[in-house]
Write a protein that holds these residues in place. Structure first.
Motif, PDB file in Angstrom:
ATOM      1  N   TRP A 141      16.941  21.955  47.963  1.00  0.00           N
ATOM      2  CA  TRP A 141      18.311  21.704  48.445  1.00  0.00           C
ATOM      3  C   TRP A 141      18.386  21.940  49.940  1.00  0.00           C
ATOM      4  O   TRP A 141      17.725  22.834  50.462  1.00  0.00           O
ATOM      5  CB  TRP A 141      19.310  22.613  47.709  1.00  0.00           C
ATOM      6  CG  TRP A 141      19.300  22.391  46.237  1.00  0.00           C
ATOM      7  CD1 TRP A 141      18.740  23.189  45.288  1.00  0.00           C
ATOM      8  CD2 TRP A 141      19.823  21.257  45.549  1.00  0.00           C
ATOM      9  NE1 TRP A 141      18.896  22.630  44.045  1.00  0.00           N
ATOM     10  CE2 TRP A 141      19.553  21.449  44.172  1.00  0.00           C
ATOM     11  CE3 TRP A 141      20.502  20.109  45.957  1.00  0.00           C
ATOM     12  CZ2 TRP A 141      19.938  20.529  43.197  1.00  0.00           C
ATOM     13  CZ3 TRP A 141      20.887  19.184  44.997  1.00  0.00           C
ATOM     14  CH2 TRP A 141      20.610  19.403  43.624  1.00  0.00           C
ATOM     15  N   PRO A 142      19.241  21.168  50.642  1.00  0.00           N
ATOM     16  CA  PRO A 142      19.391  21.351  52.093  1.00  0.00           C
ATOM     17  C   PRO A 142      19.706  22.818  52.398  1.00  0.00           C
ATOM     18  O   PRO A 142      20.627  23.382  51.812  1.00  0.00           O
ATOM     19  CB  PRO A 142      20.578  20.449  52.443  1.00  0.00           C
ATOM     20  CG  PRO A 142      20.610  19.415  51.365  1.00  0.00           C
ATOM     21  CD  PRO A 142      20.102  20.094  50.123  1.00  0.00           C
ATOM     22  N   SER A 143      18.938  23.419  53.292  1.00  0.00           N
ATOM     23  CA  SER A 143      19.041  24.857  53.518  1.00  0.00           C
ATOM     24  C   SER A 143      20.021  25.173  54.646  1.00  0.00           C
ATOM     25  O   SER A 143      19.864  24.704  55.770  1.00  0.00           O
ATOM     26  CB  SER A 143      17.657  25.407  53.876  1.00  0.00           C
ATOM     27  OG  SER A 143      17.775  26.678  54.471  1.00  0.00           O
ATOM     28  N   PHE A 144      21.039  25.997  54.337  1.00  0.00           N
ATOM     29  CA  PHE A 144      21.979  26.376  55.399  1.00  0.00           C
ATOM     30  C   PHE A 144      21.287  27.257  56.430  1.00  0.00           C
ATOM     31  O   PHE A 144      21.702  27.324  57.581  1.00  0.00           O
ATOM     32  CB  PHE A 144      23.220  27.074  54.819  1.00  0.00           C
ATOM     33  CG  PHE A 144      22.997  28.494  54.357  1.00  0.00           C
ATOM     34  CD1 PHE A 144      22.523  28.766  53.083  1.00  0.00           C
ATOM     35  CD2 PHE A 144      23.254  29.556  55.203  1.00  0.00           C
ATOM     36  CE1 PHE A 144      22.314  30.069  52.661  1.00  0.00           C
ATOM     37  CE2 PHE A 144      23.052  30.871  54.794  1.00  0.00           C
ATOM     38  CZ  PHE A 144      22.565  31.117  53.514  1.00  0.00           C
ATOM     39  N   VAL A 145      20.213  27.925  56.010  1.00  0.00           N
ATOM     40  CA  VAL A 145      19.489  28.783  56.959  1.00  0.00           C
ATOM     41  C   VAL A 145      18.804  27.919  58.023  1.00  0.00           C
ATOM     42  O   VAL A 145      18.866  28.215  59.221  1.00  0.00           O
ATOM     43  CB  VAL A 145      18.470  29.673  56.221  1.00  0.00           C
ATOM     44  CG1 VAL A 145      17.645  30.489  57.200  1.00  0.00           C
ATOM     45  CG2 VAL A 145      19.203  30.588  55.234  1.00  0.00           C
ATOM     46  N   LYS A 146      18.190  26.825  57.585  1.00  0.00           N
ATOM     47  CA  LYS A 146      17.582  25.899  58.553  1.00  0.00           C
ATOM     48  C   LYS A 146      18.625  25.393  59.540  1.00  0.00           C
ATOM     49  O   LYS A 146      18.375  25.322  60.743  1.00  0.00           O
ATOM     50  CB  LYS A 146      16.972  24.696  57.816  1.00  0.00           C
ATOM     51  CG  LYS A 146      15.581  24.965  57.278  1.00  0.00           C
ATOM     52  CD  LYS A 146      14.977  23.687  56.713  1.00  0.00           C
ATOM     53  CE  LYS A 146      13.679  24.025  55.986  1.00  0.00           C
ATOM     54  NZ  LYS A 146      13.324  23.023  54.996  1.00  0.00           N
ATOM     55  N   ASP A 147      19.795  25.033  58.993  1.00  0.00           N
ATOM     56  CA  ASP A 147      20.854  24.509  59.866  1.00  0.00           C
ATOM     57  C   ASP A 147      21.322  25.566  60.864  1.00  0.00           C
ATOM     58  O   ASP A 147      21.536  25.275  62.039  1.00  0.00           O
ATOM     59  CB  ASP A 147      22.058  24.038  59.024  1.00  0.00           C
ATOM     60  CG  ASP A 147      21.724  22.777  58.225  1.00  0.00           C
ATOM     61  OD1 ASP A 147      20.648  22.192  58.468  1.00  0.00           O
ATOM     62  OD2 ASP A 147      22.534  22.394  57.365  1.00  0.00           O
ATOM     63  N   LEU A 148      21.484  26.800  60.364  1.00  0.00           N
ATOM     64  CA  LEU A 148      21.922  27.874  61.260  1.00  0.00           C
ATOM     65  C   LEU A 148      20.882  28.113  62.358  1.00  0.00           C
ATOM     66  O   LEU A 148      21.219  28.353  63.515  1.00  0.00           O
ATOM     67  CB  LEU A 148      22.135  29.173  60.484  1.00  0.00           C
ATOM     68  CG  LEU A 148      23.436  29.293  59.688  1.00  0.00           C
ATOM     69  CD1 LEU A 148      23.504  30.644  59.004  1.00  0.00           C
ATOM     70  CD2 LEU A 148      24.640  29.115  60.599  1.00  0.00           C
ATOM     71  N   LYS A 149      19.615  28.045  61.974  1.00  0.00           N
ATOM     72  CA  LYS A 149      18.559  28.253  62.982  1.00  0.00           C
ATOM     73  C   LYS A 149      18.612  27.148  64.034  1.00  0.00           C
ATOM     74  O   LYS A 149      18.390  27.393  65.225  1.00  0.00           O
ATOM     75  CB  LYS A 149      17.190  28.304  62.313  1.00  0.00           C
ATOM     76  CG  LYS A 149      16.957  29.625  61.573  1.00  0.00           C
ATOM     77  CD  LYS A 149      15.552  29.750  61.043  1.00  0.00           C
ATOM     78  CE  LYS A 149      15.357  31.138  60.408  1.00  0.00           C
ATOM     79  NZ  LYS A 149      14.061  31.261  59.736  1.00  0.00           N
TER      80      LYS A 149
END
Ligand code: HEM
Ligand code: HEM
Ligand code: SF4
Ligand code: SF4
Length: 399
Positions: free
Chosen positions: A17-25
């Motif tokens: 699933w699309p990772s919110f952690v990746k987006d935040l980084k």
């Protein structure tokens, strides 16, 4: 290699699933606020407790709502999120955007905010996630110049929202997009300047499938329906007959059992007087069946979450109302409800709770609406009836 600062959150970069952690980084590459948000979140994961201070009251000039103020309780560790306010921006109805509109929002938010967003908040707003008190006014001014306005918060009319409706759905029984856009514009005052006992939400779904969940998430739920016969294309029904077990999957699942299927003649009959317009048969055979032509909406009242007196699903107030520009009847009703609620509601009492406290009898009298059987599922089971004094025959005074 240096040890990661966020080992727990890093785990959430794994998986499909699309990772919110990746987006935040990604946001963190440009903004210290996003980096510190991630670091503070890591601490919360570790300690299993939130690290935001209680409350926060900030805003922009002229408005009493729209911004949710928030401060870190560890600004010593995470100076980037010492202020981390959220701006609610009223979305276009149905969430239809041009890339140009989105680019405009992103450019302004890159300038004044964290670069983080929520597309969208549950009520519907564009959520701009994280900025400082000083940036609120200039950010709002620039958004406003480009035609965007703040959404609602606090004890006010919250941002109204609608299903995609007739823009791309053949079941739409009224123009949910136009209605919500119109209602939003009409009640800008009530939206921007909290003046009521508590929050109030309006949602428009254009048919009973209720794709914005208006019945559960709005104080005033406007749900499309029709009052004549379901439109049927008998030829198309025959085509479905090959692929679908019409008897088992349609007729026997009809909640009012008002349909019959002649397997030999491949003929479907609907007793429309008994149909409760649940949408099931239409959902299953969209090429063959459609809502009737005499369309409008059912108006329901009272939906809310559990606090304080328990969750409520909106219940019927007006079984059928035409929904045509300029939507005057529904606007008049809303104004009447607000007037009455404002006079009688306790502090932080939702309109559904007020009605429960004083009774539908009082509410209906105030609204000038006659009680009818469609408003209830079953009649009351206890005998504790109240009567208006004028309903009870008086003894003649001196006989
Ligand atoms: C053997 C003793 C008793 C019997 C057989 C008895 C029987 C009944 C019955 C048949 C009713 C009507 C229930 C209904 O509306 O369907 C009733 C109501 C009532 N009884 Fe008794 N009762 C007894 C003792 C008492 C005592 C000792 C008191 C009070 C000190 C009392 C107070 C009441 C009251 C206040 C009601 C009205 C309840 C209401 O309006 O909901 N009863 N009783
Ligand atoms: C704090 C004390 C009391 C409370 C909270 C209380 C509460 C109530 C309530 C809620 C009802 C039903 C009213 C209705 O049907 O709308 C009732 C009925 C009744 N109460 Fe009480 N009550 C109290 C004390 C008493 C006492 C001390 C007596 C008698 C000695 C009494 C006798 C009755 C009777 C006879 C009824 C039935 C009236 C009728 O059927 O018309 N109550 N009470
Ligand atoms: S609520 Fe009905 S009209 Fe609106 S999008 Fe869903 S199915 Fe279509
Ligand atoms: S809409 Fe629902 S109640 Fe009406 S005929 Fe179809 S299945 Fe039955």
């Amino acid at each position: 290699m240096a040890q990661s600062e966020t080992p727990l959150l890093d785990e959430l970069e794994k998986g499909p699933w699309p990772s919110f952690v990746k987006d935040l980084k990604m946001a963190g590459q440009k903004k210290a606020m996003s980096r510190d948000l991630l670091r503070q979140l890591e601490l919360s994961y570790k300690e299993r407790i939130g690290h935001w201070k209680h409350g926060g009251i900030v805003g922009v000039k002229g408005y009493g709502g729209g911004v949710i103020g928030r401060y870190s309780d560890r600004p010593d560790l995470f100076p980037g999120v010492e202020h981390c306010h959220t701006m609610r921006i009223n979305m276009p109805t149905g969430w239809f955007y041009t890339t140009k509109a989105l680019r405009t929002i992103c450019d302004i938010w890159d300038k004044y905010g964290s670069g983080m967003t929520n597309f969208h908040g549950s009520t519907g707003d564009i959520i701009l996630l994280g900025t400082t008190t000083n940036n609120l006014q200039p950010c709002f001014d620039e958004l406003s110049e480009k035609g965007f306005d703040m959404g609602g918060s606090g004890s006010a009319l919250r941002t109204p929202s609608a299903c995609v409706g007739p823009a791309r759905c053949e079941w739409a029984c009224y123009d949910s997009l136009d209605a919500i856009n119109d209602i939003t514009h009409t009640f800008q005052m009530q939206l921007h300047r909290p003046m009521w006992p508590y929050k109030f939400k309006i949602k428009c779904s254009a048919c009973p499938n209720d794709c914005v969940a208006a019945i559960a998430r709005a104080d005033l739920s406007i749900i499309g329906t029709w009052r004549d016969n379901i439109q049927m294309d008998p030829g198309a029904v025959k085509e479905y007959a090959g692929k679908l077990d019409i008897q088992e999957e349609v007729v026997e699942l009809c909640p009012t059992r008002c349909m019959s299927w002649d397997e030999k003649k491949k003929e479907l009959k609907i007793n429309n007087k008994e149909c409760s317009r649940c949408m099931h048969c239409i959902n299953l055979m969209p090429k063959a069946l459609a809502p009737g032509k005499d369309k409008g909406a059912t108006i329901l009242i009272g939906g809310k979450a559990p606090i304080l007196k328990g969750a409520m699903i909106s219940w019927v107030l007006i079984p059928f109302l035409k929904m045509e520009k300029p939507y005057q009847p529904i606007k008049d009703l809303a104004l009447k409800i607000w007037d009455w609620w404002d006079e009688n509601g306790k502090m932080r009492e939702r309109v559904g709770e007020l009605i429960e406290r004083v009774g539908m009898r009082v509410f209906l009298k105030e609204m000038g609406i006659k009680p009818i059987p469609q408003m209830i599922r079953t009649p009351r089971a206890n005998p504790y009836f109240f009567w208006w004094p004028e309903e009870v025959p008086q003894k003649p005074k001196s006989a």
